[in-house]
Scaffold this motif. Structure first.
Motif, mmCIF file in Angstrom:
data_model
loop_
_atom_site.group_PDB
_atom_site.id
_atom_site.type_symbol
_atom_site.label_atom_id
_atom_site.label_comp_id
_atom_site.label_asym_id
_atom_site.label_seq_id
_atom_site.Cartn_x
_atom_site.Cartn_y
_atom_site.Cartn_z
ATOM 1 N N ILE A 68 -3.414 5.407 1.855
ATOM 2 C CA ILE A 68 -3.236 6.835 2.105
ATOM 3 C C ILE A 68 -4.166 7.207 3.256
ATOM 4 C CG2 ILE A 68 -3.317 9.149 1.121
ATOM 5 C CD1 ILE A 68 -1.282 7.216 -0.229
ATOM 6 N N ALA A 117 -9.478 5.034 5.529
ATOM 7 C CA ALA A 117 -8.829 5.089 4.214
ATOM 8 C C ALA A 117 -9.212 3.888 3.364
ATOM 9 C CB ALA A 117 -7.314 5.165 4.382
ATOM 10 N N ARG A 174 -8.796 4.664 -0.610
ATOM 11 C CA ARG A 174 -7.576 5.458 -0.760
ATOM 12 C C ARG A 174 -6.386 4.512 -0.707
ATOM 13 N NH1 ARG A 174 -10.326 9.801 -0.691
ATOM 14 N NH2 ARG A 174 -11.570 10.659 0.958
ATOM 15 N N THR A 175 -6.333 3.645 -1.718
ATOM 16 C CA THR A 175 -5.328 2.583 -1.735
ATOM 17 C C THR A 175 -4.673 2.456 -3.106
ATOM 18 O OG1 THR A 175 -6.962 0.920 -2.356
ATOM 19 C CG2 THR A 175 -6.602 1.246 -0.007
ATOM 20 N N LYS A 215 5.722 4.376 -3.795
ATOM 21 C CA LYS A 215 4.603 5.182 -3.313
ATOM 22 C C LYS A 215 3.863 5.758 -4.513
ATOM 23 C CE LYS A 215 7.200 6.436 0.780
ATOM 24 N NZ LYS A 215 7.907 7.500 1.480
ATOM 25 N N LEU A 221 0.102 8.125 -5.769
ATOM 26 C CA LEU A 221 -1.079 8.914 -5.438
ATOM 27 C C LEU A 221 -1.614 9.529 -6.723
ATOM 28 C CD1 LEU A 221 -2.859 10.151 -3.141
ATOM 29 C CD2 LEU A 221 -1.255 12.052 -3.096
ATOM 30 N N THR A 275 -3.150 2.558 -8.914
ATOM 31 C CA THR A 275 -3.955 3.249 -7.896
ATOM 32 C C THR A 275 -5.430 2.922 -8.081
ATOM 33 O OG1 THR A 275 -4.413 5.241 -9.212
ATOM 34 C CG2 THR A 275 -2.351 5.212 -7.938
#
Length: 168
Positions: free
Chosen positions: A10, A22, A27-28, A37, A39, A127
């Motif tokens: 991200i 990132a 932020r992975t 995808k 988040l 995440t």
């Protein structure tokens, strides 16, 4: 393209600097589906961030949100919110994907939450966490009793993670 396993990042922009930033800030996410995808966030904080509370973190409420998407339309058999020690604190069964919101109450001064998703074909997406911790000095977490049999009046062994947030 030889394998469908991916690391999702991200980033603000598709530039080397933004991607490296990132990655440094965690932020992975990892995915076994080539175009899934994911988040996780809470307020203005996204995965990789640490939310520092005023005073103790124990008993504070947070809204944690998860976004899951697969452009191919693969369905999710389970979307889970996981915390310290791998404990599942919330889950949704049979989901198409989208945005999901969960209210959590912290039970330690050091907590982490991450999303774990399983698609109906068995592909998994995980995440990196969001950490929530006290702004106080010393933090103890992840307590485990190491003795399988405890006897009153006798010593017992336990494990705890201790962190000094004062920098001293």
């Amino acid at each position: 393209t030889a394998a469908s396993v991916r690391t999702g990042i991200i980033a603000q922009e598709l530039t080397r600097g933004s991607i490296m930033d990132a990655m440094r800030n965690m932020r992975t996410y990892s995915t076994e589906d080539r175009n899934a995808k994911a988040l996780i966030w809470s307020g203005d904080h996204i995965m990789g961030d640490t939310i520092v509370t005023e005073g103790p973190a124990i008993g504070k409420e947070f809204e944690i949100e998860i976004f899951a998407e697969d452009p191919d339309g693969d369905l999710y058999s389970k979307i889970e919110l996981v915390t310290n020690g791998g404990k599942v604190v919330a889950s949704i069964e049979s989901a198409k994907g989208g945005r999901y919101s969960f209210r959590v109450t912290t039970n330690l001064d050091y907590n982490y939450y991450y999303a774990k998703m399983t698609q109906t074909d068995g592909d998994r997406i995980v995440t990196t966490p969001i950490w929530i911790e006290t702004g106080a000095g010393l933090v103890a977490s992840d307590f485990k009793v190491e003795d399988s049999f405890i006897v009153k009046g006798r010593e017992a062994s336990f494990y705890a993670r201790i962190a000094d947030r004062t920098g001293k």
